[in-house]
Design an enzyme around this catalytic site. Structure first.
Site, mmCIF file in Angstrom:
data_model
loop_
_atom_site.group_PDB
_atom_site.id
_atom_site.type_symbol
_atom_site.label_atom_id
_atom_site.label_comp_id
_atom_site.label_asym_id
_atom_site.label_seq_id
_atom_site.Cartn_x
_atom_site.Cartn_y
_atom_site.Cartn_z
ATOM 1 N N ALA A 144 0.809 -1.228 0.000
ATOM 2 C CA ALA A 144 0.000 0.000 0.000
ATOM 3 C C ALA A 144 0.833 1.265 0.000
ATOM 4 O O ALA A 144 0.296 2.356 0.169
ATOM 5 C CB ALA A 144 -0.925 -0.008 1.218
ATOM 6 N N ILE A 162 -1.189 1.499 -7.227
ATOM 7 C CA ILE A 162 -2.586 1.116 -7.048
ATOM 8 C C ILE A 162 -2.900 0.878 -5.574
ATOM 9 O O ILE A 162 -3.978 1.234 -5.091
ATOM 10 C CB ILE A 162 -2.907 -0.131 -7.885
ATOM 11 C CG1 ILE A 162 -2.851 0.209 -9.380
ATOM 12 C CG2 ILE A 162 -4.281 -0.704 -7.533
ATOM 13 C CD1 ILE A 162 -2.942 -1.000 -10.279
ATOM 14 N N TYR A 188 5.971 -13.952 -14.525
ATOM 15 C CA TYR A 188 4.904 -13.055 -14.065
ATOM 16 C C TYR A 188 3.541 -13.575 -14.493
ATOM 17 O O TYR A 188 2.596 -13.612 -13.692
ATOM 18 C CB TYR A 188 5.134 -11.657 -14.633
ATOM 19 C CG TYR A 188 4.071 -10.661 -14.221
ATOM 20 C CD1 TYR A 188 3.991 -10.195 -12.912
ATOM 21 C CD2 TYR A 188 3.145 -10.191 -15.147
ATOM 22 C CE1 TYR A 188 3.023 -9.285 -12.527
ATOM 23 C CE2 TYR A 188 2.168 -9.271 -14.772
ATOM 24 C CZ TYR A 188 2.115 -8.830 -13.464
ATOM 25 O OH TYR A 188 1.144 -7.941 -13.089
#
Length: 335
Positions: free
Chosen positions: A46, A50, A205
């Protein structure tokens, strides 16, 4: 005068075209005005991008937000920024390194001990584009460890608290990269899940993001009826700094930075990229909906490989073994 008018017309057309392009790229917006007062939200990663944008929105809605971050220095700067931006001090910072099972277990123990409730868990943190294969202290390939195994362990360690706090929600940030853009991504490669046979950063990924969707699918099945829902999402391609062209494609740093600036016109802002995470965390529209995949705040079908229940169950069992939670392998009662 005619030249001036023509230039003015061209400028206006360019401005309008750019505005329409940006509107198209922005995609869906969370329209819910739901308040989150009295709700506790935990967001991994965080401190930027995003994750930070999600934290800002949910803090504004009155939630108590727990920022779970690896880098406490960056996390502290983000926390101060969020407090200043929202006017709320109801946000706290905790250390969490998703590449370390020891760190995850210590973090979960602290949360379970000190937090009486947890209503929303947003598995947001991730890594992409590592130039070479790296292993964690637990001997796992780093991309898969952070993006999948870390969140698998964290979610299951916090699941009892989420059930106790029901109705509650689990939000898993995946990516459209789980699609079969490369043949090597379909189906899930259990024979190379740690990139031990070969390592390609985008393949690693994509595999980890497919793992996110399969994990969410199996998790939703197992917790059905508990009052806890689990959904995954693609946030859109956002200008967050996570995807570094220099790392992804082996470009010189200055060329990679130039490429990023040029391409940023086609990227969402972090605030736009956070909309689907916010939607799944707060919207009344998704109350009781579980095991689904969302893009731009709308339910979509994941790739066929992301709908493979056999692979989802197998990945769950292997993951439980790897993180040392063998008790999770057994079918839950009533299933």
């Amino acid at each position: 005068m005619n030249v001036f008018l023509r230039l003015a017309g061209i400028t206006a057309m360019v401005a309008i075209s750019y505005s329409l392009l940006r509107k198209f790229i922005a995609g869906g917006v969370c329209t819910s005005t739901a308040r989150m007062s009295g709700r506790v939200v935990l967001i991994t990663g965080a401190n930027s991008g995003i994750g930070k944008a999600t934290a800002v929105d949910l803090t504004r809605r009155g939630a108590r937000v727990i920022m779970a971050c690896r880098d406490l220095k960056r996390g502290e700067a983000a926390l101060n920024s969020i407090v200043e931006e929202t006017g709320s001090s109801n946000v706290i910072l905790k250390h969490l390194n998703l590449a370390s099972m020891k760190s995850i277990r210590a973090f979960a123990k602290e949360i379970n001990t000190n937090e009486p409730e947890l209503h929303v868990l947003i598995n947001n943190a991730g890594v992409i584009g590592l130039p070479k294969r790296e292993e964690t202290e637990d001997g796992l390939e780093l991309t898969m460890a952070v993006n999948h195994f870390g969140h698998f362990l964290l979610t299951n360690l916090l699941l009892d608290l989420l059930k106790k706090s029901a109705p509650s929600r689990i939000v898993v940030v995946s990516s459209i990269a789980h699609h079969n853009f490369l043949e090597t991504l379909s189906p899930f490669r259990f024979d190379n899940m740690h990139s031990e046979k070969n390592y390609r950063n985008l393949e690693a990924y994509g595999q980890s993001k497919l793992a996110n969707i399969l994990f969410t699918r199996e998790l939703a099945r197992r917790i059905n009826g508990s009052g806890v829902t689990a959904n995954s999402l693609h946030p859109g391609i956002s200008s967050t700094g996570l995807a570094n062209p220099s790392r992804l494609y082996g470009l010189p740093e200055n060329l990679g930075n130039l490429m990023r600036r040029v391409l940023s016109i086609f990227f969402k802002t972090p605030e736009q990229g956070a909309q689907t995470s916010i939607h799944l965390a707060v919207s009344e529209e998704v109350e009781g909906i579980s095991g689904r995949y969302f893009i731009d705040c709308e339910e979509r079908e994941p790739a066929k490989t992301g709908q493979d229940d056999v692979a989802a169950k197998k990945l769950w069992e292997i993951s439980a073994e790897i993180v040392g939670m063998q008790d999770l392998i057994a079918e839950p009662e009533g299933k």
